[in-house]
Design a protein around this motif. Structure first.
Motif, short mmCIF file in Angstrom:
data_model
loop_
_atom_site.label_atom_id
_atom_site.label_comp_id
_atom_site.label_asym_id
_atom_site.label_seq_id
_atom_site.Cartn_x
_atom_site.Cartn_y
_atom_site.Cartn_z
N ASP A 224 -1.50 -3.93 -2.30
CA ASP A 224 -0.56 -2.90 -1.82
C ASP A 224 -1.26 -1.96 -0.86
N GLY A 227 -1.81 -3.71 2.37
CA GLY A 227 -0.50 -3.63 3.01
C GLY A 227 -0.32 -4.64 4.12
N TRP A 347 -3.71 5.86 -4.04
CA TRP A 347 -2.88 4.93 -4.79
C TRP A 347 -3.12 5.08 -6.27
N PHE A 394 -0.15 -3.89 -9.47
CA PHE A 394 0.75 -3.26 -8.50
C PHE A 394 0.45 -1.76 -8.46
N SER A 396 1.18 2.19 -6.56
CA SER A 396 2.11 3.02 -5.76
C SER A 396 1.31 4.03 -4.95
#
Ligand code: ZN
Length: 590
Positions: A224, A227, A347, A394, A396
């Protein structure tokens, strides 16, 4: 025929015999082969091996000195190129993938040193293995650590009999040094990396922590956080393929067990968060798939080397099959970064979703210690456990920031400039003194670690407020456009709130200390006059007195409040000296 998991591990335990290079010609034997995998080469022996290899196979192998290390000795790369093209620009023009391998960053973990020797010998003797990929390997990165050979510092590791030390010649842990670059090793690494601009990177290590059956575990750069098109490709294609290839080679691997000293079975564990200070986090800033090999410390050295070699062969196969895709993805990754007007700086792991991974551990329990008054963790090797467990991979974003068009950095900040230059940042310089409207940050809040960490007392939880100001810059000051390949690196190092920013690594601490001040008894009269003349200040001051009990009882703070809100306030105090430019300007640059 299907084979069970335990059969796979049984095979894995034997696999180092399968991968043993066989009876090597005497000239390629080192103490590793002569000791049947119980010893690792010294620095001199390893370099001697590569010098001989480059002499014997001059068409495809080259040994290149590139930059210094803190030890005083130069870094070297060993380069394999099928068609004898060793020119990085030409290799790029040919659209061929480049794979960079880094070894002995932690010199007590030499598995990759041996596996890379085997790989380079295999490539020299059978160049068809890599018709596309240019393989660039740093045989020894932490040379100071390799020279500091000993038999005791890896107390929990199952061989080799002697090895190097984790810290470098100046005691730095080089795998925290990729942004702050205190070591010459880090600056030289950056030069090597930006010379070759690889699409694929591998850094070889040995684990610490929990016990389990896997010989090989890995850290891939966080998908993530990476990206863009590369993030998707890494998660959905590259990692599953690589895992399959390792299972086929009898070394089923799982992500690095990021659960220190604790059996993750069946609770699962989160992915390691590879900040840019680490090798895989640094290379990810430059559109490169970063991997860390972590063999398991309790497996015998020869078996770990075999697993590392198997991973190298698997990655090479991926690179050969996917070469055109990798070079194309790197270009697309840069395009996608350029199109975004904001960047996520930090993150955190999500606990609400996970990938189920196949994990093979051992039952564990806590038993009374026979040494201390506490309990100890005990892994029962007679009770292997395996099954699917959650892997929290995962993440965020938690700290987005709008990208400026450019940063302006006054030429005074030479230490920062030296690091930007090593990381391939392109810039223009002002041709004359010039007034420019910029966004200015003031450091509002920050916390500082109370114990030293890698030669620093880093800051964290940094907060800023911003103001528009018209400032005069000097001829020769630097304009750093964000729309360039190093754009992401610029944002992640120059935004003070980013976890690995130069601000948090103490490069700008000097602005946190006021240089001038006042004598209370003199300023008192002026303060009285200021309050009288400035209605807005008078109102603010009165409100502060009403709302803040402690303030209302602190005369020193009251006087300082008036000073800090007056024209006498020191303009540079806590003003972050890297300035954000938002619009195109007729900048006179050269
Ligand atoms: Zn390590």
């Amino acid at each position: 025929m299907s084979i069970s998991y335990s059969q796979l591990f049984w095979a894995g335990a034997l696999a180092w015999f399968l991968f043993w290079p066989g009876p090597l010609a005497a000239q390629w034997q080192t103490r590793f082969e002569q000791s049947e995998g119980r010893q690792t080469v010294s620095y001199a022996e390893g370099m001697d091996f590569y010098e001989k290899l480059a002499r014997a196979y001059p068409q495809t192998i080259r040994l290149v000195p590139q930059g210094l290390t803190d030890s005083g000795l130069p870094l070297h790369t060993v380069v394999f190129s099928y068609d004898g093209n060793f020119d990085p620009a030409q290799v790029r023009a040919q659209n061929r993938p480049v794979w960079l391998i880094n070894n002995a960053i932690h010199a007590g973990e030499p598995d990759g040193v041996e596996a890379t020797r085997q790989l380079m010998l295999a490539l020299a003797q059978n160049p068809e293995l890599a018709r596309q990929t240019v393989v660039v390997a740093i045989p020894f990165y932490n040379i100071g650590g390799v020279l500091n050979r000993n038999q005791t510092t890896r107390v929990n590791q199952n061989g080799p009999e002697a090895y190097g030390f984790r810290g470098n010649a100046r005691y730095y842990d080089l795998n925290r040094d990729f942004i702050k670059a205190d070591s010459r090793n880090a600056l030289s690494f950056a030069q090597i990396f930006h010379t070759w601009q690889p699409q694929l990177f591998l850094d070889t290590h040995v684990s610490n922590g929990a016990d389990y059956q896997h010989v090989m575990t890995y850290i891939a750069t966080q998908a993530d956080k990476l990206g863009g098109p590369m993030g998707h490709y890494l998660r959905l294609f590259f990692i599953p393929q690589l895992e399959q290839k390792m299972a086929d080679r009898q070394f089923p691997m799982c992500p690095y067990v990021n659960a220190y000293g604790r059996n993750p079975f069946p609770d699962g564990y989160p992915q390691f968060y590879d900040l840019p200070r680490y090798s895989s986090g640094y290379v990810a800033l430059f559109a490169c798939l970063g991997f860390i090999a972590e063999t398991h410390m309790l497996k015998p050295f020869a078996q770990r080397v075999a697993a590392t070699y198997a991973l190298m062969r698997s990655m090479l196969e991926m690179s050969e099959a996917e070469g055109a895709k990798l070079t194309d993805l790197q270009k697309k990754q840069y395009q996608s970064q350029a199109q975004k007007d904001s960047l996520k700086l930090d993150w955190e792991v999500r606990k609400d979703t996970a990938r189920r991974i196949a994990f093979a551990g051992y039952a564990s329990r806590r038993i009374p210690s026979r040494v201390t008054t506490g309990e100890r963790l005990f892994y029962d090797r007679t009770q292997p456990v395996q099954g699917e467990i959650p892997f929290y991979e995962f993440f965020s974003p938690i700290r987005p920031v709008q990208k400026p068009m450019a940063y302006i950095l006054p030429q005074a900040w030479t230490e920062v400039l030296e690091r930007l230059q090593a990381s391939g940042v392109q810039w223009k310089r002002l041709r004359q003194d010039q007034e420019i409207p910029v966004e200015v940050y003031f450091i509002e809040n920050y916390q500082t670690r109370t114990a030293p960490f890698e030669g620093h007392y880093p800051h964290f939880n940094t907060e800023v407020r911003s103001e528009k100001q018209l400032l005069t810059f000097q001829k020769g000051d630097y304009v750093l456009w964000v729309n360039q390949p190093a754009g992401r690196y610029l944002v992640e190092t120059l935004e003070p709130t980013a976890p690995d920013s130069f601000f948090n690594w103490n490069f700008f601490d000097i602005i946190l200390q006021q240089k001038e001040g006042y004598s209370d008894y003199v300023f008192e009269d002026l303060a009285e006059q200021l309050l009288k003349e400035d209605a807005s200040l008078r109102t603010q001051f009165a409100r502060k007195m009403q709302e803040d009990q402690a303030f209302a009882q602190n005369p020193e703070a009251q006087l300082d409040y008036i000073y800090q809100h007056s024209v006498y306030r020191e303009p540079g105090y806590r003003r972050y000296p890297v300035f954000r430019l938002h619009q195109e300007l007729p900048l006179a640059t050269e």
